[in-house]
Design a protein around this motif. Structure first.
Motif, PDB file in Angstrom:
ATOM      1  N   VAL A  51      34.043  46.600  37.901  1.00 39.02           N
ATOM      2  CA  VAL A  51      33.532  46.576  39.270  1.00 39.02           C
ATOM      3  C   VAL A  51      34.705  46.679  40.238  1.00 39.02           C
ATOM      4  O   VAL A  51      35.691  45.952  40.101  1.00 39.02           O
ATOM      5  CB  VAL A  51      32.724  45.290  39.529  1.00 39.02           C
TER       6      VAL A  51
ATOM      7  N   ARG B  25      32.440  37.143  42.917  1.00 40.99           N
ATOM      8  CA  ARG B  25      33.103  37.505  41.664  1.00 40.99           C
ATOM      9  C   ARG B  25      32.425  36.836  40.475  1.00 40.99           C
ATOM     10  O   ARG B  25      32.156  37.481  39.459  1.00 40.99           O
ATOM     11  CB  ARG B  25      34.589  37.116  41.708  1.00 40.99           C
TER      12      ARG B  25
ATOM     13  N   TYR C  57      36.797  42.869  37.318  1.00 40.01           N
ATOM     14  CA  TYR C  57      36.476  42.887  38.747  1.00 40.01           C
ATOM     15  C   TYR C  57      37.770  43.125  39.513  1.00 40.01           C
ATOM     16  O   TYR C  57      38.762  42.423  39.293  1.00 40.01           O
ATOM     17  CB  TYR C  57      35.875  41.527  39.122  1.00 40.01           C
TER      18      TYR C  57
END
Length: 224
Positions: free
Chosen positions: A77, A87, A98
């Protein structure tokens, strides 16, 4: 490897897509969440790069639908949403990593390599077939300790075959692994690349065997 970028900022998509293509990956780009959901249902990808703030369908929902289908596809992501709860929530939905925008391209590439390394080798740093050694994320190959020089297309072929151990890979799957949506490969082009790869594997103890009517198999052995 084949990577899907889902990002509606053209500049970011172009930058990360160019970096991945320069590393030899086949890259498809989508800027809409609904279209991404369909592509992830139908496409055969090794990694997805997913923005959260997308038109059509939010990236969180794209990720949630992917995981509800039971798909273990690695997902990185990338988003401007940097709060801790955001998160944690995205990782809990099923993201593998992330990265908050703006980010350094070098860090992005390192995270991509780490995810692909995990996915391609199941945690094993190298694949060995005969005297052939392959590091798929690093896109390096050796015959014993001698570096094996492969073009991006040749490495893409052996990568697609090595990623499916003991399974036949069809011509259609090889073509899909080597080309972006906006590219074409003629049957003759695939045959030429395969011929050159087989020549370079001579003496490696690994060979690409043709399984008539089905495709190709990378296995231990020497070409006759």
């Amino acid at each position: 490897m084949r990577i899907l970028i889902v990002e509606d900022d053209p500049a970011i998509a172009a930058a990360i897509g160019g970096a991945l293509e320069h590393s030899g990956h086949a890259v498809d780009r989508i800027d809409d969440g609904s279209l991404a959901d369909h592509a992830l249902k139908d496409g055969n990808y090794d990694l997805a790069i997913l923005d959260l703030g997308l038109p059509g369908l939010d990236g969180r929902e794209v990720l949630a639908r992917l995981r509800r289908r039971g798909t273990g596809l690695p997902v990185l992501v990338i988003t401007a949403r940097e709060g801790l709860n955001e998160r944690v929530g995205v990782l809990d939905i099923g993201a593998d990593d992330y990265l908050v925008k703006p980010f350094a391209l070098a860090e992005f590439e390192a995270r991509v390599r780490a995810l692909l390394r995990r996915a391609a080798s199941g945690g094993v740093p190298e694949i060995r077939i005969g005297r052939l050694r392959l590091n798929l994320p690093g896109r390096m190959a050796w015959i014993e300790d001698r570096p094996l020089a492969l073009t991006p297309r040749e490495f893409g072929l052996i990568e697609a075959l090595a990623s499916r151990p003991n399974r036949v890979t069809s011509r259609a799957q090889l073509t899909e692994a080597l080309c972006n949506w906006d590219e074409e490969m003629t049957p003759n082009g695939l045959d030429i690349a395969m011929h050159r790869l087989r020549r370079k594997l001579a003496g490696s103890g690994a060979r690409v065997r043709t399984v008539r009517g089905l495709g190709y198999l990378l296995e231990e052995g020497e070409d006759e």
